[in-house]
Scaffold this motif. Structure first.
Motif, short mmCIF file in Angstrom:
data_model
loop_
_atom_site.label_atom_id
_atom_site.label_comp_id
_atom_site.label_asym_id
_atom_site.label_seq_id
_atom_site.Cartn_x
_atom_site.Cartn_y
_atom_site.Cartn_z
N LEU A 17 -14.11 16.98 -0.81
CA LEU A 17 -14.32 15.59 -0.46
C LEU A 17 -13.02 15.03 0.11
N THR A 18 -13.12 14.15 1.07
CA THR A 18 -11.93 13.60 1.73
C THR A 18 -10.95 13.02 0.73
N SER A 19 -11.45 12.33 -0.28
CA SER A 19 -10.58 11.66 -1.24
C SER A 19 -9.86 12.61 -2.18
N THR A 20 -10.20 13.90 -2.16
CA THR A 20 -9.57 14.85 -3.09
C THR A 20 -8.71 15.89 -2.39
N VAL A 21 -8.50 15.74 -1.07
CA VAL A 21 -7.71 16.73 -0.34
C VAL A 21 -6.24 16.65 -0.77
N PRO A 22 -5.65 17.74 -1.27
CA PRO A 22 -4.24 17.70 -1.68
C PRO A 22 -3.32 17.39 -0.51
N ALA A 23 -2.18 16.80 -0.80
CA ALA A 23 -1.26 16.38 0.25
C ALA A 23 -0.70 17.56 1.04
N ASP A 24 -0.62 18.75 0.42
CA ASP A 24 -0.04 19.89 1.12
C ASP A 24 -1.08 20.71 1.89
N LEU A 25 -2.32 20.22 1.95
CA LEU A 25 -3.35 20.85 2.79
C LEU A 25 -3.79 19.83 3.84
N GLU A 26 -4.61 20.26 4.80
CA GLU A 26 -5.05 19.33 5.83
C GLU A 26 -6.51 19.57 6.18
N ILE A 27 -7.15 18.50 6.64
CA ILE A 27 -8.53 18.59 7.09
C ILE A 27 -8.55 19.29 8.45
N VAL A 28 -9.41 20.29 8.56
CA VAL A 28 -9.52 21.01 9.84
C VAL A 28 -10.15 20.07 10.86
N PRO A 29 -9.51 19.84 12.01
CA PRO A 29 -10.02 18.87 12.99
C PRO A 29 -11.37 19.29 13.56
N THR A 30 -12.16 18.32 13.96
CA THR A 30 -13.50 18.60 14.49
C THR A 30 -13.46 19.46 15.75
N GLU A 31 -12.37 19.33 16.51
CA GLU A 31 -12.29 20.14 17.74
C GLU A 31 -12.17 21.64 17.47
N ALA A 32 -11.97 22.01 16.20
CA ALA A 32 -11.92 23.42 15.86
C ALA A 32 -13.29 24.07 15.97
N GLY A 33 -14.34 23.25 16.04
CA GLY A 33 -15.67 23.78 16.28
C GLY A 33 -16.45 24.19 15.05
N LEU A 34 -15.97 23.86 13.87
CA LEU A 34 -16.70 24.20 12.66
C LEU A 34 -17.89 23.26 12.49
N PRO A 35 -18.97 23.75 11.89
CA PRO A 35 -20.16 22.89 11.72
C PRO A 35 -19.86 21.69 10.83
N GLU A 36 -20.46 20.56 11.15
CA GLU A 36 -20.26 19.35 10.36
C GLU A 36 -20.92 19.51 8.99
N LEU A 37 -20.26 19.00 7.96
CA LEU A 37 -20.78 19.06 6.61
C LEU A 37 -21.37 17.71 6.21
N PRO A 38 -22.37 17.70 5.33
CA PRO A 38 -23.04 16.44 4.98
C PRO A 38 -22.20 15.60 4.01
N PRO A 39 -22.47 14.30 3.95
CA PRO A 39 -21.79 13.46 2.95
C PRO A 39 -22.32 13.76 1.55
N PHE A 40 -21.48 13.49 0.57
CA PHE A 40 -21.85 13.69 -0.83
C PHE A 40 -21.63 12.40 -1.60
N ALA A 41 -22.43 12.21 -2.63
CA ALA A 41 -22.26 11.08 -3.53
C ALA A 41 -21.59 11.54 -4.81
N ILE A 42 -20.73 10.69 -5.37
CA ILE A 42 -20.22 10.90 -6.71
C ILE A 42 -21.04 10.00 -7.62
N ASN A 43 -21.88 10.62 -8.43
CA ASN A 43 -22.83 9.89 -9.27
C ASN A 43 -22.41 9.91 -10.73
N LEU A 44 -22.64 8.81 -11.41
CA LEU A 44 -22.36 8.69 -12.83
C LEU A 44 -23.63 8.98 -13.61
N HIS A 45 -23.56 9.98 -14.48
CA HIS A 45 -24.73 10.38 -15.28
C HIS A 45 -24.43 10.21 -16.76
N MET A 46 -25.46 9.75 -17.49
CA MET A 46 -25.40 9.67 -18.94
C MET A 46 -26.74 10.15 -19.49
#
Length: 298
Positions: A242-271
């Motif tokens: 998830l974008t919010s959990t990417v460590p500072a010493d790694l990087e998001i692979v840019p879209t121009e690299a041609g990798l398939p797009e991944l779907p959005p995910f929800a962080i859900n609270l369960h009890m």
């Protein structure tokens, strides 16, 4: 007689927090059915509660076959309602702090436990020093099973965006992540590093690769996020986070690299279904409040 009339008018000025929570849930899920699942209410109960609010405020939502959208009035009120719910919960917390004790079993995926969950737990333990928190880290599908059988009191679960029995806290982008200036994404077959075979992201990742005809191989799966991240950091593989959990010493692979797009995910609270202990309910509030400050309309 006049005095009684004034008193009754003032009583009618008290807002029902349950109605307001339902309003926020419908706004966040854009669906009365999904909001009902999150609040453990039927769709008809949610609809009735929204109608009661709209009797006071006017139309809050516009409805079509695909989804529910906020009206201008709904958008104007949403931020204020969020703040009111936070204040209500803070007051409740202040009034019940002395009685809070016991143990809470909290489940979270490895990536969330190592990022923004830490300050939430610190704040909670400072406010409730008599409560013991047992943190259980596992893949989201495993955490969901533990929540359903009652062995976990509160769980944060990463799930594909859509209907869920949990409460949607935030929606985040799932992205490809690699070493800085790395070249692992250029390799064939495509090297993928996943934490475990039960990883909640795995089906979406493999589906995206399959639909785009990308040959892939697994580099590492052991249940250890540190070891998995090490393979990515060493430019041996690519992972999905998830974008919010990417460590500072790694990087998001840019879209121009041609990798398939991944779907959005929800962080859900369960009890678990049924009555939750006060300490667990308060921990859920702490988590919700921490994230709600970063949502649109606050």
């Amino acid at each position: 007689m006049e005095r009684i009339t004034i008193q009754n008018t003032r009583m009618r000025r008290n807002l029902d927090m349950g109605l307001l929570r339902t309003f926020v849930a419908v706004a966040d899920h854009a669906s009365m059915t999904a909001a009902g699942n999150a609040l453990h209410l039927s769709q008809s109960a949610v609809s009735q509660q929204i109608s009661r609010l709209e009797d006071l405020s006017g139309a809050l939502f516009t409805r079509d076959r695909r989804r529910i959208r906020l009206t201008a009035t709904g958008e104007r009120l949403l931020g204020k309602v969020r703040r009111l719910l936070v204040l209500n919960d803070e007051l409740w917390s202040d009034m019940t702090t002395d009685a809070m004790s016991g143990q809470v079993r909290l489940g979270a995926p490895y990536d969330l436990a190592g990022t923004w969950l830490a300050p939430i737990l610190k704040s909670y333990t400072e406010n409730y020093p008599l409560v013991d928190i047992m943190l259980v880290c596992a893949a989201s599908p495993d955490l969901l099973a533990s929540t359903l059988d009652g062995t976990i009191d509160v769980a944060l679960i990463e799930e594909p965006l859509g209907p869920s029995r949990g409460e949607c806290l935030i929606v985040d982008r799932l992205v490809w992540v690699g070493a800085k200036s790395g070249s692992a994404h250029l390799k064939t077959p495509f090297p993928v590093s996943m934490v475990a075979e039960t990883c909640g992201f795995r089906p979406a990742v493999l589906r995206a690769l399959s639909e785009h005809g990308v040959a892939w191989r697994t580099v590492f799966e052991s249940g250890s996020i540190d070891a998995s991240t090490a393979t990515v950091r060493s430019d041996l593989a690519i992972t999905a986070l998830l974008t919010s959990t990417v460590p500072a010493d790694l990087e998001i692979v840019p879209t121009e690299a041609g990798l398939p797009e991944l779907p959005p995910f929800a962080i859900n609270l369960h009890m678990p279904n049924g009555h939750a202990p006060p300490a667990a309910t308060e921990l859920a509030r702490h988590i919700r409040e921490s994230l709600i400050r970063h949502l649109p309309g606050t």
